[in-house]
Design an enzyme around this catalytic site. Structure first.
Site, PDB file in Angstrom:
ATOM      1  N   ASP A 150      77.471 -68.055 -68.966  1.00 14.31           N
ATOM      2  CA  ASP A 150      77.108 -67.020 -67.999  1.00 14.31           C
ATOM      3  C   ASP A 150      77.435 -65.661 -68.623  1.00 14.31           C
ATOM      4  OD1 ASP A 150      77.094 -65.180 -65.909  1.00 14.31           O
ATOM      5  OD2 ASP A 150      78.065 -66.555 -64.493  1.00 14.31           O
ATOM      6  N   ILE A 151      76.461 -64.803 -68.711  1.00 14.31           N
ATOM      7  CA  ILE A 151      76.669 -63.517 -69.400  1.00 14.31           C
ATOM      8  C   ILE A 151      77.701 -62.650 -68.679  1.00 14.31           C
ATOM      9  CG2 ILE A 151      74.805 -62.189 -68.296  1.00 14.31           C
ATOM     10  CD1 ILE A 151      74.140 -61.229 -71.241  1.00 14.31           C
TER      11      ILE A 151
ATOM     12  N   GLY B 281      68.318 -63.630 -60.835  1.00 17.83           N
ATOM     13  CA  GLY B 281      68.679 -64.025 -62.202  1.00 17.83           C
ATOM     14  C   GLY B 281      69.891 -63.279 -62.731  1.00 17.83           C
ATOM     15  N   VAL B 282      69.781 -62.843 -63.969  1.00 13.77           N
ATOM     16  CA  VAL B 282      70.875 -62.124 -64.637  1.00 13.77           C
ATOM     17  C   VAL B 282      71.243 -60.864 -63.845  1.00 13.77           C
ATOM     18  CG1 VAL B 282      71.472 -60.814 -66.706  1.00 13.77           C
ATOM     19  CG2 VAL B 282      70.196 -62.940 -66.928  1.00 13.77           C
ATOM     20  N   ASP B 283      70.241 -60.164 -63.404  1.00  9.66           N
ATOM     21  CA  ASP B 283      70.441 -58.902 -62.680  1.00  9.66           C
ATOM     22  C   ASP B 283      71.322 -59.124 -61.443  1.00  9.66           C
ATOM     23  OD1 ASP B 283      69.989 -56.248 -62.227  1.00  9.66           O
ATOM     24  OD2 ASP B 283      67.945 -56.475 -61.485  1.00  9.66           O
TER      25      ASP B 283
ATOM     26  N   THR C 272      62.625 -64.446 -69.950  1.00 10.44           N
ATOM     27  CA  THR C 272      62.339 -65.896 -69.950  1.00 10.44           C
ATOM     28  C   THR C 272      62.652 -66.577 -68.620  1.00 10.44           C
ATOM     29  OG1 THR C 272      64.540 -66.509 -70.753  1.00 10.44           O
ATOM     30  CG2 THR C 272      62.835 -66.073 -72.423  1.00 10.44           C
TER      31      THR C 272
HETATM   32  P1  ADP Z   1      63.628 -61.898 -66.353  1.00 13.21           P
HETATM   33  O1  ADP Z   1      63.235 -61.314 -65.019  1.00 13.21           O
HETATM   34  O2  ADP Z   1      63.686 -60.878 -67.464  1.00 13.21           O
HETATM   35  O3  ADP Z   1      62.841 -63.126 -66.695  1.00 13.21           O
HETATM   36  P2  ADP Z   1      65.936 -63.481 -65.457  1.00 13.21           P
HETATM   37  O4  ADP Z   1      67.254 -62.933 -65.077  1.00 13.21           O
HETATM   38  O5  ADP Z   1      65.114 -64.119 -64.379  1.00 13.21           O
HETATM   39  O6  ADP Z   1      65.167 -62.285 -66.191  1.00 13.21           O
HETATM   40  O7  ADP Z   1      66.114 -64.557 -66.604  1.00 13.21           O
HETATM   41  C1  ADP Z   1      66.331 -64.280 -67.972  1.00 13.21           C
HETATM   42  C2  ADP Z   1      67.046 -65.477 -68.598  1.00 13.21           C
HETATM   43  O8  ADP Z   1      68.425 -65.437 -68.261  1.00 13.21           O
HETATM   44  C3  ADP Z   1      66.552 -66.845 -68.139  1.00 13.21           C
HETATM   45  O9  ADP Z   1      66.464 -67.690 -69.273  1.00 13.21           O
HETATM   46  C4  ADP Z   1      67.637 -67.314 -67.156  1.00 13.21           C
HETATM   47  O10 ADP Z   1      67.778 -68.725 -67.163  1.00 13.21           O
HETATM   48  C5  ADP Z   1      68.863 -66.687 -67.762  1.00 13.21           C
HETATM   49  N1  ADP Z   1      69.987 -66.425 -66.842  1.00 13.21           N
HETATM   50  C6  ADP Z   1      69.998 -66.373 -65.485  1.00 13.21           C
HETATM   51  N2  ADP Z   1      71.248 -66.069 -65.040  1.00 13.21           N
HETATM   52  C7  ADP Z   1      72.033 -65.929 -66.144  1.00 13.21           C
HETATM   53  C8  ADP Z   1      73.418 -65.613 -66.367  1.00 13.21           C
HETATM   54  N3  ADP Z   1      74.250 -65.394 -65.348  1.00 13.21           N
HETATM   55  N4  ADP Z   1      73.857 -65.542 -67.643  1.00 13.21           N
HETATM   56  C9  ADP Z   1      73.025 -65.749 -68.696  1.00 13.21           C
HETATM   57  N5  ADP Z   1      71.724 -66.035 -68.558  1.00 13.21           N
HETATM   58  C10 ADP Z   1      71.225 -66.127 -67.306  1.00 13.21           C
END
Ligand code: ADP
Length: 178
Positions: free
Chosen positions: A15-16, A37-39, A128
């Site tokens: 997890d980032i 997602g990440v955001d 992704t």
């Molecule tokens: P985007 O809208 O740019 O596609 P996302 O956040 O939906 O961004 O996803 C980008 C990547 O990050 C995906 O491969 C997703 O599985 C991954 N991801 C989601 N949450 C986390 C996290 N907490 N830490 C790391 N990677 C994550």
């Protein structure tokens, strides 16, 4: 003058928001006001300071939002990092080649990180997830761009991959190119 050390590119599965680094890169959307997602994870873990800083950016330099392929820094709030660098990935399209915009996200984020003096930078696999970019191609663009663009003071670029599939794709690309 000594020869500059090559930048280390590392892969971790996880997890980032749990990384101890100078910069955490956020796969943001152009509104800068949060998303999934990440955001979503970054805003949840980093607390309200990050959103407040994003709102200030919207009220000043980025009235129309952050354009795709660009990057901007804010505080990292309560994350174990000094800054969050927000970048907006392109939405995947089978009809149009948007690879240059995805490469730009990595390049611009590294440029902003270097300007801040960051030594360690954590990236997610931008575009992704919700934006639908195929993982193998997303990994290729990510690794190739970082190997070409990362420079001092950045010493380590860490790709933080959320699942086994992403990790394997990045591992294969790095083994082939690194
Ligand atoms: P985007 O809208 O740019 O596609 P996302 O956040 O939906 O961004 O996803 C980008 C990547 O990050 C995906 O491969 C997703 O599985 C991954 N991801 C989601 N949450 C986390 C996290 N907490 N830490 C790391 N990677 C994550």
């Amino acid at each position: 003058m000594s020869t500059p050390e090559a930048v280390r590119v590392t892969l971790v599965r996880g997890d980032i928001t749990q990384q101890s680094v100078d910069v955490v890169v956020n796969a943001a959307n152009s509104s800068l006001l949060g998303g999934g997602g990440v955001d979503g994870a970054i805003h949840r873990q980093g607390g309200p300071e990050i959103l407040a800083a994003c709102r200030e950016l919207r009220a000043s330099h980025y009235g129309k939002g952050l354009p795709t392929g660009k990057a901007v820094a804010t505080t990292a709030g309560s994350l174990d990092a000094r800054w969050v660098v927000h970048t907006v990935g392109p939405v995947w399209s089978s009809a149009e080649d948007r690879s240059a915009l995805l490469a730009s996200c990595y390049r611009e984020s590294l440029r902003v990180a270097a300007e801040l003096g960051a030594r360690t930078v954590a990236f997610p696999a931008i575009s992704t997830g919700i934006y639908g970019w195929p993982m193998d191609d997303g990994a290729r663009i990510a690794v190739r761009t970082v190997l070409a663009e990362a420079a001092a003071p950045v010493e380590e670029v860490r790709f933080v991959l959320f699942d086994a599939h992403a990790f394997v794709e990045f591992e294969e690309v790095l083994a082939a190119q690194g």
